[in-house]
Design a protein around this motif. Sequence first.
Motif, PDB file in Angstrom:
ATOM      1  N   ILE A 212       6.401  76.295  42.782  1.00  0.00           N
ATOM      2  CA  ILE A 212       5.307  76.652  41.940  1.00  0.00           C
ATOM      3  C   ILE A 212       5.235  75.780  40.790  1.00  0.00           C
ATOM      4  O   ILE A 212       4.239  75.102  40.658  1.00  0.00           O
ATOM      5  CB  ILE A 212       5.801  78.007  41.090  1.00  0.00           C
ATOM      6  N   GLY A 213       6.490  75.120  40.446  1.00  0.00           N
ATOM      7  CA  GLY A 213       6.025  74.008  39.237  1.00  0.00           C
ATOM      8  C   GLY A 213       5.565  72.859  39.754  1.00  0.00           C
ATOM      9  O   GLY A 213       4.669  72.264  39.038  1.00  0.00           O
ATOM     10  N   SER A 214       6.003  72.290  41.130  1.00  0.00           N
ATOM     11  CA  SER A 214       5.119  71.139  41.638  1.00  0.00           C
ATOM     12  C   SER A 214       3.911  71.191  42.024  1.00  0.00           C
ATOM     13  O   SER A 214       3.118  70.374  41.560  1.00  0.00           O
ATOM     14  CB  SER A 214       6.247  70.558  42.716  1.00  0.00           C
ATOM     15  N   THR A 215       3.632  72.223  42.539  1.00  0.00           N
ATOM     16  CA  THR A 215       2.189  72.673  43.034  1.00  0.00           C
ATOM     17  C   THR A 215       1.452  72.669  41.729  1.00  0.00           C
ATOM     18  O   THR A 215       0.241  72.309  41.737  1.00  0.00           O
ATOM     19  CB  THR A 215       2.294  74.195  43.597  1.00  0.00           C
ATOM     20  N   ALA A 216       1.815  73.321  40.589  1.00  0.00           N
ATOM     21  CA  ALA A 216       0.848  73.468  39.577  1.00  0.00           C
ATOM     22  C   ALA A 216       0.682  72.006  38.748  1.00  0.00           C
ATOM     23  O   ALA A 216      -0.463  71.830  38.444  1.00  0.00           O
ATOM     24  CB  ALA A 216       1.844  74.403  38.200  1.00  0.00           C
ATOM     25  N   PHE A 217       1.772  71.446  38.624  1.00  0.00           N
ATOM     26  CA  PHE A 217       1.773  69.882  37.986  1.00  0.00           C
ATOM     27  C   PHE A 217       0.797  69.332  39.119  1.00  0.00           C
ATOM     28  O   PHE A 217      -0.090  68.472  38.486  1.00  0.00           O
ATOM     29  CB  PHE A 217       3.067  69.350  38.285  1.00  0.00           C
ATOM     30  N   ASP A 218       0.966  68.972  40.382  1.00  0.00           N
ATOM     31  CA  ASP A 218       0.028  68.343  41.241  1.00  0.00           C
ATOM     32  C   ASP A 218      -1.565  68.935  41.035  1.00  0.00           C
ATOM     33  O   ASP A 218      -2.453  68.119  41.063  1.00  0.00           O
ATOM     34  CB  ASP A 218       0.406  68.599  42.764  1.00  0.00           C
TER      35      ASP A 218
END
Length: 510
Positions: A212-218
């Motif tokens: 979730i965190g990496s997808t949001a950041f990307d």
Amino acid sequence: MKDRAAFGILLLIRILSVFIVSTWFVPDEYWQSLEVAHKFVYGYGYLSWEWTKGIRSYLHPGIIAIVYKILQLIGVDSTEMLIYVPRVLQATLSAFSDYCFWKWCGRTKWSMFCIGISWFWFYTASRTLLNTFETCLTTIALSTFPFQKYSKHEKAEVDSTFLWVVGLSVAIRPTAAILWLPLCAYQLFTSRIAVSKNLLNLYLPVSLLILIGSTAFDSILHGSFVVTWWEFFASNVLDGVGEFYGSHPWHWYLSQGLVAVLGVQVVPFLIATVRVLKHRHVFIDELALLASFTFAIFIYSFMGHKEFRFLMPLLPIALHISADFLTVWSRKASDWLVWLVAVVLLVGNALPAIYFSTMHQKGNLEVMTPLREIATKDTENTNILFLMPCHSTPLYSHLHTNVTVRFLTCLPNLSKVDNYQDEADYFYKNPSTWIRNNYPPNKPLPSHIVSFDALLPHLSDILSRYKPIHRIYNTEFVSDARIGRYVIVHELVPTNKGENLNSGRDKTSK
């Protein structure tokens, strides 16, 4: 040896490599890190197709972008700082991962020796490559992994540190999952905690949070919702885009890749491997490491596109197994034999380290210094054309000036056009035709042309208007007909007074 002294030695080696390693390795060292960060912070530059399509995670270049922004805010963002500060930070992280490796190996002298002299790690440890960053994370995760020999008195819950690092590694480079699948399975089925409990209480929460965190950041940096690991898988595996950039036979990693990356240390590794297999009931953890190593090589071998750098995350496993073997062997061997082996390993690593770090393909980087001086001196009237294989040099991260630049592109056949040929291949098939089509008589010529000397016979017509102003040594051994021993910078000799070279100026950064 005390911990501080060990880290100090490793840090010294890595910081020295920042200034010793001055050669070109692969385009991704710049085009998937520094160039992306420069575009974000300064608003001009070039993003390759991987970023417009969204197959790369922004986590790694995002870190560099933060560094660039800090340098900009405090007013010290010179070109030299933009080049060297990220490398120093990467070298520091590599030193820390080396320190973790040393502790993981039981703080032995041989582990310090093996990681310290590894020629390929010296060659790559200070580079701003995503593979280097991934290798550091792999080593740190391995050093915190709950191996059986270190967890005889396992607590009620497993330390999740290794899993967070593994998750981050997979987020930035999805292929990292290949190496970790066997090891995570090993942890699950050898743990005293039930598999279901481990999955629900440890693996699932960590995986979801990182996803979730990496997808949001990307997605925020990409400008729209994107799941980069899926786009990466779809492009490289389902669509086979990776093979567009070259393919090798299935045995390449075994017959060439591992031998080159390990160098002379492949000998103790092979001996140690036989030892582990022969006494597999004793070396349970080492057997698990070898299983993961073998599984990764097996999967990699099915992929058409192969590179030396893809083996980098396997390096700490090979060196750990080798160091463990050498530690036991040296206790029984005579002193002169131990010294002989040490000298052979040292010299066998030093020679390729020196050559590849200081001589082979140095022109690709050195040419950016005179180009930067040219661009800074007359930004408005500078128009540089690179007639080289695509991404043969860094770009705006090393120019740090918003000048007009053009280079040959090598976009993959994303639209699946029949008989597709990228711009670089089209150019090298018939350079004269490409020149006539792109620079007809009524179009201004670039102020400077950069090319390898091997191309000069094919550019005689257009270069009759130019004079060579820089001839930079590149390499003694030319493995590709498109690459030469020298990089040549040519400057246009105006024929008409007041000729404006940049009419219709069109920068790569729109």
